[in-house]
Design a protein around this motif. Structure first.
Motif: not given
Length: 117
Positions: A22-27, A36-45
């Motif tokens: 949800k946050l990444c939509v705001l970026l 965006i790519s980095q934080i999403c991949r780390a979060a999913v990990s």
């Protein structure tokens, strides 16, 4: 083998991923292949490693996957701080995710400590 779906630590990790997305939509769109790519991949990990570790038969192996999940949580924290310091998100958005993240980090660390005994 543990049923990871019943673990609060995994459920909390999934909730964290939802908030990160949800946050990444705001970026800014130009960050699509960067932060965006980095934080999403780390979060999913985070919940992914909790789930994968739960399939392991030994406590040592399970602990190792939890350590990887904790490392991913620290990555997310670092990236979140960068996003916030660049003023890409509001204090409210930052604090919401930061609170979830710290809770998840504490839960992971607590389970690692328990398994180490």
């Amino acid at each position: 083998m543990r049923n990871f779906r019943n673990l609060e630590i995994w459920q909390q990790g999934i909730q964290l991923v939802m908030e990160i997305y949800k946050l990444c939509v705001l970026l800014p769109k130009e960050e699509r292949f960067g932060l965006i790519s980095q934080i999403c991949r780390a979060a999913v990990s985070i919940p992914s490693n909790i789930a994968e570790g739960s399939s392991r038969n030994s406590e040592t192996e399970y602990k190792r996957f939890l350590e990887i999940a904790l490392g991913s949580a620290f990555e997310v924290e670092t990236q979140l701080q960068i996003i916030y310091q660049l003023k890409m998100i509001t204090t409210e958005n930052f604090e919401l995710i930061f609170k979830l993240l710290v809770k998840e980090e504490k839960m992971i660390n607590s389970l690692i400590t328990k398994l180490a005994k």
